[in-house]
Design a protein around this motif. Structure first.
Motif, PDB file in Angstrom:
ATOM      1  N   THR A 114       0.871  -1.170   0.000  1.00 14.81           N
ATOM      2  CA  THR A 114       0.000   0.000   0.000  1.00 14.81           C
ATOM      3  C   THR A 114       0.906   1.217   0.000  1.00 14.81           C
ATOM      4  O   THR A 114       1.737   1.384   0.903  1.00 14.81           O
ATOM      5  N   LEU A 115       0.770   2.046  -1.036  1.00  9.43           N
ATOM      6  CA  LEU A 115       1.682   3.169  -1.240  1.00  9.43           C
ATOM      7  C   LEU A 115       0.913   4.457  -1.481  1.00  9.43           C
ATOM      8  O   LEU A 115      -0.253   4.447  -1.882  1.00  9.43           O
ATOM      9  N   SER A 116       1.592   5.569  -1.294  1.00 11.96           N
ATOM     10  CA  SER A 116       1.112   6.874  -1.726  1.00 11.96           C
ATOM     11  C   SER A 116       1.509   6.989  -3.192  1.00 11.96           C
ATOM     12  O   SER A 116       2.675   6.793  -3.542  1.00 11.96           O
ATOM     13  N   ALA A 135       8.165   5.415 -11.212  1.00 12.82           N
ATOM     14  CA  ALA A 135       9.283   5.613 -10.281  1.00 12.82           C
ATOM     15  C   ALA A 135       8.909   4.879  -8.996  1.00 12.82           C
ATOM     16  O   ALA A 135       7.865   5.162  -8.402  1.00 12.82           O
ATOM     17  N   CYS A 136       9.731   3.934  -8.608  1.00 16.15           N
ATOM     18  CA  CYS A 136       9.410   3.018  -7.515  1.00 16.15           C
ATOM     19  C   CYS A 136      10.318   3.226  -6.307  1.00 16.15           C
ATOM     20  O   CYS A 136      11.411   3.778  -6.436  1.00 16.15           O
ATOM     21  N   PRO A 137       9.902   2.704  -5.149  1.00 12.89           N
ATOM     22  CA  PRO A 137      10.783   2.719  -3.980  1.00 12.89           C
ATOM     23  C   PRO A 137      12.067   1.931  -4.281  1.00 12.89           C
ATOM     24  O   PRO A 137      12.060   1.002  -5.098  1.00 12.89           O
ATOM     25  N   ALA A 138      13.131   2.273  -3.610  1.00 11.21           N
ATOM     26  CA  ALA A 138      14.426   1.608  -3.834  1.00 11.21           C
ATOM     27  C   ALA A 138      14.377   0.114  -3.504  1.00 11.21           C
ATOM     28  O   ALA A 138      15.188  -0.657  -4.007  1.00 11.21           O
ATOM     29  N   SER A 139      13.413  -0.309  -2.693  1.00  6.97           N
ATOM     30  CA  SER A 139      13.302  -1.721  -2.327  1.00  6.97           C
ATOM     31  C   SER A 139      12.790  -2.593  -3.483  1.00  6.97           C
ATOM     32  O   SER A 139      12.864  -3.822  -3.415  1.00  6.97           O
ATOM     33  N   ARG A 182      13.460   5.907 -10.117  1.00  4.78           N
ATOM     34  CA  ARG A 182      13.498   5.916  -8.650  1.00  4.78           C
ATOM     35  C   ARG A 182      12.849   7.167  -8.113  1.00  4.78           C
ATOM     36  O   ARG A 182      12.887   8.231  -8.741  1.00  4.78           O
ATOM     37  N   MET A 183      12.290   7.035  -6.940  1.00  6.29           N
ATOM     38  CA  MET A 183      11.754   8.189  -6.227  1.00  6.29           C
ATOM     39  C   MET A 183      12.917   9.026  -5.719  1.00  6.29           C
ATOM     40  O   MET A 183      13.972   8.488  -5.379  1.00  6.29           O
ATOM     41  N   SER A 240       9.493   9.115   0.975  1.00  5.21           N
ATOM     42  CA  SER A 240       9.612   7.868   1.730  1.00  5.21           C
ATOM     43  C   SER A 240       9.680   6.662   0.808  1.00  5.21           C
ATOM     44  O   SER A 240       9.428   6.754  -0.393  1.00  5.21           O
ATOM     45  N   ALA A 241       9.960   5.549   1.401  1.00  7.19           N
ATOM     46  CA  ALA A 241      10.004   4.289   0.666  1.00  7.19           C
ATOM     47  C   ALA A 241       8.599   3.769   0.384  1.00  7.19           C
ATOM     48  O   ALA A 241       8.450   2.724  -0.226  1.00  7.19           O
TER      49      ALA A 241
END
Length: 121
Positions: free
Chosen positions: A9-11, A40-44, A75-76, A81-82
């Motif tokens: 679940t993401l913003s 663009a995704c979280p680094a994880s 990437r964000m 945040s992640a």
């Protein structure tokens, strides 16, 4: 290779690379030019992972003409945040000018929703 499916679940917001000084440049993290269906995704989440918006957020994106699936290609910014995902609205999409692309991103705003990532490992 094994497929790993992760649902988070993401913003979720939208960005317009090259439209202004804060929305990114002409090259994404994977080395490609910004394109329709890029996120663009979280680094994880590894670059190249499949991205799929789920539920209400997918329905809203589809109703606005935004992509509901694609690939993790960028990437964000580290200031975020992640727990954040950005939908890319590239310069070459449907002949939109920068002001139109920015308005589209503003109309989307920031929404919270479920996102499925399919990752090859």
């Amino acid at each position: 290779m094994a497929l790993v499916i992760v649902t988070l679940t993401l913003s979720i917001s939208a960005y317009t690379p090259g439209a202004n000084r804060i929305s990114g440049g002409d090259i994404m993290a994977n080395g490609a030019a910004p394109h329709w269906g890029a996120f663009a995704c979280p680094a994880s989440i590894q670059l190249g992972a499949r991205v799929e918006l789920l539920g209400d957020v997918a329905e809203r994106a589809a109703s606005m003409g935004l992509p509901t699936s694609g690939i993790c290609a960028d990437r964000m910014h580290r200031a975020y945040s992640a727990r954040h995902l950005d939908i890319c609205i590239p310069q070459d999409h449907d002949g939109l000018n920068n002001a139109q692309r920015l308005m589209w991103a503003y109309q989307w705003g920031r929404r919270r929703g479920s996102v499925r990532f399919t990752i090859q490992r």
